[in-house]
Structures are given as structure tokens and as C-alpha cells.
Design an enzyme around this catalytic site. Structure first.
Site, short mmCIF file in Angstrom:
data_model
loop_
_atom_site.label_atom_id
_atom_site.label_comp_id
_atom_site.label_asym_id
_atom_site.label_seq_id
_atom_site.Cartn_x
_atom_site.Cartn_y
_atom_site.Cartn_z
N HIS A 189 0.81 -1.22 0.00
CA HIS A 189 0.00 0.00 0.00
C HIS A 189 0.84 1.26 0.00
CE1 HIS A 189 -3.16 -2.93 0.69
NE2 HIS A 189 -3.86 -2.07 -0.04
N GLU A 431 -10.48 -11.51 -4.89
CA GLU A 431 -9.04 -11.42 -4.62
C GLU A 431 -8.54 -12.61 -3.81
OE1 GLU A 431 -8.29 -7.71 -2.50
OE2 GLU A 431 -10.14 -7.89 -1.37
N ASN A 454 -3.78 -7.61 -6.82
CA ASN A 454 -2.66 -7.49 -5.86
C ASN A 454 -2.75 -8.63 -4.85
OD1 ASN A 454 -2.36 -5.07 -7.18
ND2 ASN A 454 -3.30 -3.85 -5.57
N ASP A 455 -3.92 -8.82 -4.31
CA ASP A 455 -4.08 -9.92 -3.35
C ASP A 455 -4.24 -11.26 -4.05
OD1 ASP A 455 -3.81 -8.86 -0.73
OD2 ASP A 455 -5.65 -7.75 -1.03
N ARG A 465 2.93 -9.73 -0.63
CA ARG A 465 3.10 -8.58 -1.52
C ARG A 465 4.06 -7.52 -1.00
NH1 ARG A 465 -3.06 -6.20 -1.36
NH2 ARG A 465 -2.19 -4.24 -2.09
N CYS A 502 -9.29 -3.82 -10.28
CA CYS A 502 -8.74 -2.63 -9.62
C CYS A 502 -7.38 -2.90 -8.97
CB CYS A 502 -9.73 -2.07 -8.60
SG CYS A 502 -10.19 -3.25 -7.32
C1 PEP Z 1 -6.12 -5.79 -4.67
O1 PEP Z 1 -5.90 -6.61 -3.77
O2 PEP Z 1 -5.79 -5.98 -5.86
C2 PEP Z 1 -6.80 -4.51 -4.36
C3 PEP Z 1 -7.14 -3.68 -5.31
O3 PEP Z 1 -6.99 -4.22 -3.04
P1 PEP Z 1 -5.83 -3.66 -2.09
O4 PEP Z 1 -4.63 -3.38 -2.96
O5 PEP Z 1 -6.32 -2.44 -1.41
O6 PEP Z 1 -5.60 -4.82 -1.17
MG MG Z 2 -6.86 -6.38 -1.83
#
Ligand code: PEP
Ligand code: MG
Length: 571
Positions: A189, A431, A454-455, A465, A502
Site C-alpha cells: 500500500h 481477490e 494485488n491480493d 506482496r 482494480c
Molecule cells: C487488490 O488486492 O488488488 C486490491 C485492489 O486491493 P488492495 O490493494 O487495497 O488490497
Molecule cells: Mg486487496
């Protein structure tokens, strides 16, 4: 001259002096002193200096951020006037002849531990604050000039072991030219925030970067992940040229960012933004966003002393929704845990926070707390295309429970006589691999999916990550992830619901043609990635992208996928 390599986290070129951000390890020795009155004077003076420092930081926070963030420092100053604390320190010095720094440290620890053992969450959360204040006083007593990001006064490149998302939120954009961390991954993040703030960043550059000395000249390329220390003149010129090229290309792309992204074969693709607050939303509109595909509401909860209450949340959501007008806004409910900690929410110590009590899991276990957010969202909904999305869903049972809480919240809001928008689309993040596998079942429960690569990637590859040592495993272009995206899309479209994405992959130039080819409906990304993404989408036909996607899904590595797309990318 020294060349170092890290993981690209946020594009852009920066050059400037290094500013090393490192928390000093405090060594506090407990000593018997002969003159308690002298020690008491030292303590009084240190307390006064600490209060002065805190009020200076408070003033800076108020002018640059919001009054809520500034309020944290009011609370800090109040701790130093708390008679319980002051008496405990004075007694230790007067009666037990202990040196001031040990007396402060011990009194603060005792006080912090008492708070930690209380039932009330608010008091438990104060423990971190009181330790922070205690550390400030001890540093003054030991004569240690703490390196603090709030001390930064010339534009610099920040070098740190790691920055927390809260550190990153507080960075002063005018003074931070770029940053480089020894630890961390590209979808942490902190990296996501760097992109949102449009600050060039490199992460996971390993311990070598911590040997850089403050004020050394640094060149940083956030696209390539390069850091050069004390560069020669030729490299300085080369980076200046790269910076010019980057800026020229970016400004050309920006000029066209407000037109829609129509493919060569006439498909109009929805490009929206990932945002964390009103400023990001403003930036998103300035970069051509057609809506918000992910509002990470947890960023409204970060960098403060207490959780925002219902009224405060309504104000925050209203501001963003009003700004976006009739454009769609997907608001994701609170997703804390993992690498996002909140000082006032005791999530407990966990061996694997990313596999732990995160997001919807924590919210479903604390329905009263969760419903504050749900009610605020419902109250903000009239007149807007607000869509609500639940994060970190693993089971159907969770979706059903979250929907039931939303219904209860709606009844509560309506019972108060308030109105709620008639139709609010409801979606989930996909995710966790369990949802990807059973996507057809989940698609019957909701109006849309948003794939969180991402997750999804970290859970598919079992590669955390934020851990730079396994970052090579965490590439979302791996066919193991891409095939899941294909089957999620097929299942969702089979049930007639739309799918967004996303994760950082949506704004990744090498992934965009594949996602287009797989039939993704909505691309949601950092505002700064939008102009580039639209440019790429316009250069492809969906038919050609579909062929490319089918081809690369048979590959066996992310590297090969990327190489193939790079070759196929129209210039
Ligand atoms: C993801 O996991 O891809 C996502 C968009 O959520 P975050 O990055 O906030 O975990
Ligand atoms: Mg996520």
C-alpha cells in the site's frame, strides 16, 4: 558513483539530495542519581521542549493536511500534562533517585500497558500514542536529534528501510522528490500511495540503500527501478533527458485523457480510478477518469487518533460523491489489516497478517462498528451512482452476512426518516482464489465483481506482496493468475454481471492488451496511470487483443508473457 536496483513502484524520474529516514534505536540505561532536583529540572525542561515541538508539528499538519490529523498532536501534548504520568515520573526521580530518561520510559510503559489491558478500544489504542510521546521526551533528554519526516525542509529523495502507509500519507509532496525503500513490494500500500501522490518511487532495493549518506546526490527512475548514488556528469545528463522524455510523453497523453478509450474496432472501454480521498478523486478527474472503480475507504481511517464517526464519514463520502456528480463511484468498505494498521483498532499480533483478521472478517465480527460505515454510505447515496463493494470475500456465507448487515443498516437509516438511493449496485472484490474458483456461484449473489490482482496474486503464488525477497514470484502477469481472470470473466458474463479490475495490473501497460482481449469491462487504476492506459487501449483492436490473450495464457511464465506483449505492442 554507485548503481543500485530495486523494484519499480511509481513511475517518474527524480534527482536530488538523499534524506535518510531511520528510527534511532534508543538505549535507555537505568542509573541511580545523586541530585534528584537537578534531574527534575531536566525533566521539566524536556517536557516543555517536547510540547513546543509538538505544537510546531501540529501547525504544519493543520496547514498541509486536515484538522483531524492535526488533532492527533493535541492529544500528544495533553499526555504531557497528564498528572498521573507527571506524578509517576517525579516520584521515581525524587523517591527512588532514578535518572529522568529511565523514569520517563518506565512511567510511560506502565501507563501504556494499563491502557492496553482496558476493555475499551479507545483507551487501548492510546497506548501507541503515549509511547510516541514518551519517546520524544526521552530523545530530548538523551540529546538525540530524531530524524523525523516532519523535519524535512529541502526537496529531497527519501531513503528508508520501509515506510508505513501512514508515513506515506503524511509526506509533504512539495518536499519529497521521490523515495526509495530497502524493503517492500510493488503492490504494497505504500507503493500504491506513492503512485496516487504521483511521487516517483522504487521499493525493495535491499539493505545497500541504507548505506547512502544524507545529502548524497541521487538519481531515481521509478519506471525502471534504478537508483544512482553520486552520479557522474554523463549519467546526470542522461537522467535529465529521460525526465524530459517522460514529461513530454506524459503531457501528450494527458491532452487526450479526457476522450474516451475506444479500441480500433470500436469498443468503448470504461477507465476509472482507484482513490483514497478527495484529493485523489480531484486528481482522477484531472487525469480523465470516468468514475471511481475503487475508493479505498481505509485511507480515511489512517493517520488519525480515532475512527471517523458516522457524521464525519458522511461528510467525506458526500464530498467525493458530489465531486464525481453522476459518474459511478465504487466504495469499498473498510479493508484494514495486512499492511494497513490503525493505531486505534487493536487487531492483535498475528503471525501472518495477510492471512489473518482482515477487512470483511474483522467487520463481520464487529457488526456495530461495521454498520457505522454502512449507514454513512447509505445516507450519502441519494442522487449519486454509488456502488458498495465488500473486500476480501472468501465465502458465500460472508457475502450473505454482509448483505444482511447492509439491509439492517438501511432499515435503521429509513427508520430515522432519511432517504436512501433506490438502486445501489452491490459487488465484491475477487481477490481470494476460493472466489475465483467458485465465481459462478458468487456471480448469482451480486451485481458486479472487481478483481483485486494485488491480493489474488499473493494468495495464488503464496508470495507476500510486501516482501521484496519473493517479489519475483508475485507478478500478476503469471498465467496462473491470468487464467483465473479468464474464468472469472466467463463465469460473471455467463450470469450477466459486469467485471472490473482494480489491482495494479489494470494500469500496467503490458497487461492492458491481455485484459482487453479477455473481455474486461472496467479498468480501474491509479489516476496517474489513466492517460497512458487510454493511449494503449486506443492502439489495439479487441479482436487482436483476444488472440494475443489466448496465446499467452498457454505460456508458462510471467516473463514470457511480458516479453510477448512488449513485442506485439503497437507504437
Ligand atoms: C487488490 O488486492 O488488488 C486490491 C485492489 O486491493 P488492495 O490493494 O487495497 O488490497
Ligand atoms: Mg486487496
Amino acid at each position: 558513483m554507485q548503481k543500485l536496483k530495486g523494484i519499480p513502484a511509481s513511475p517518474g524520474i527524480a534527482s536530488g539530495p538523499a534524506y535518510i529516514f531511520q528510527e534511532t534505536e534508543l538505549k535507555i540505561e537505568r542509573k541511580t542519581i545523586s541530585d534528584p532536583s537537578e534531574e527534575l529540572t531536566l525533566f521539566d525542561k524536556a517536557t516543555k521542549t517536547a510540547i513546543d515541538q509538538i505544537s510546531a508539528i501540529r501547525a504544519k499538519a493543520e496547514s498541509e493536511t486536515s484538522s483531524e490529523e492535526a488533532a492527533i498532536f493535541d492529544a500528544h501534548a495533553m499526555f504531557l500534562q497528564d498528572p498521573t504520568l507527571i506524578d509517576a515520573v517525579r516520584q521515581a526521580i525524587e523517591k527512588h533517585s532514578i535518572n529522568a530518561e529511565a523514569a520517563v520510559h518506565e512511567a510511560v510503559e506502565t501507563h501504556a500497558q494499563t491502557l492496553e489491558n482496558m476493555d475499551d478500544e479507545y483507551f487501548r489504542a492510546r497506548a501507541a500514542d503515549i509511547r510516541d510521546v514518551g519517546r520524544r521526551v526521552v530523545c530530548i533528554l538523551l540529546g538525540i536529534d530524531e530524524v523525523d519526516l516532519s523535519n524535512l525542509n529541502i526537496p529531497s529523495i527519501i531513503i528508508a528501510r520501509d515506510l508505513t502507509p501512514s508515513d506515506t500519507v503524511r509526506l509533504d509532496k512539495n518536499l519529497v522528490l521521490g523515495f526509495c525503500t530497502a524493503e517492500g513490494g510493488p503492490t504494497s500500500h505504500t507503493a500504491i500511495l506513492a503512485k496516487a501522490l504521483d511521487i516517483p518511487a522504487v521499493v525493495g532495493a535491499r539493505d545497500g540503500v541504507l548505506e547512502i549518506s544524507t545529502n548524497s546526490l541521487i538519481l531515481l527512475d521509478g519506471q525502471k527501478g534504478e537508483i544512482i548514488v553520486d552520479p557522474d556528469e554523463a549519467l546526470q545528463l542522461e537522467f535529465a533527458e529521460r525526465k524530459r522524455e517522460h514529461e513530454t510523453r506524459s503531457s501528450e497523453e494527458l491532452e487526450n485523457a479526457f476522450d474516451s478509450a475506444v479500441t480500433l474496432d470500436g469498443f468503448e472501454i470504461e477507465v476509472v480510478a482507484n482513490v483514497g480521498n478527495l484529493q485523489d478523486a480531484q486528481m482522477a478527474l484531472e487525469r480523465g477518469a470516468e468514475g471511481i472503480g475503487l475508493l479505498r475507504t481505509e485511507f480515511l481511517y489512517l493517520g488519525r487518533a480515532t475512527a471517523p464517526d458516522e457524521d464525519e464519514q458522511i461528510i467525506a463520502y458526500d464530498q467525493i460523491l458530489d465531486l464525481m456528480g453522476e459518474r459511478p463511484v465504487v466504495v469499498r468498505t473498510l479493508d484494514v489489516g495486512g499492511d494497513k494498521e490503525l493505531p486505534y483498532l487493536d487487531l492483535g499480533q498475528e503471525a501472518n497478517p495477510f492471512l489473518g483478521w482482515r477487512a470483511i472478517r474483522m467487520c463481520l465480527d464487529q457488526p456495530d462498528f461495521f454498520k457505522i460505515q454502512l449507514r454513512a454510505l447509505l445516507r450519502s447515496s441519494p442522487g449519486h451512482d454509488l456502488r458498495i463493494m465488500f473486500p476480501m470475500i472468501a465465502t458465500l456465507e460472508e457475502v450473505r452476512r454482509a448483505k444482511a448487515l447492509l439491509d439492517e443498516s438501511r432499515d435503521e437509516v429509513c427508520a430515522d426518516g432519511a432517504t436512501v438511493a433506490e438502486s445501489i449496485q452491490l459487488g465484491i472484490m475477487v481477490e481470494i482464489p476460493s472466489v475465483a474458483v467458485l465465481a459462478d456461484q458468487f456471480a448469482k449473489e451480486v451485481d458486479f465483481f472487481s478483481i483485486g490482482t494485488n491480493d489474488l496474486t499473493q494468495y495464488t503464488m503464496a508470495a507476500e506482496r510486501t516482501n521484496e525477497k519473493v517479489a519475483h514470484l508475485g507478478d500478476a502477469c503469471h498465467p496462473a493468475v491470468l487464467r483465473q481472470i479468464r474464468s472469472i470473466l466467463q463465469a460473471a458474463h455467463g450470469e450477466g454481471i459486469w467485471v472490473g479490475l482494480c489491482g495494479e495490473l489494470a494500469g500496467d501497460p503490458e497487461a492492458i492488451p491481455i485484459l482487453l482481449g479477455l473481455g474486461l469491462d472496467e479498468f480501474s487504476m491509479a489516476p496517474t496511470s489513466i492517460p497512458r492506459a487510454k493511449t494503449i487501449l486506443r492502439r489495439w483492436s479487441k479482436a487482436k487483443a483476444a488472440k494475443l490473450a489466448e496465446e499467452v495464457l498457454d505460456y508458462d511464465s510471467a516473463g514470457d508473457v511480458r516479453e510477448r506483449v512488449q513485442k506485439a505492442q503497437p507504437k
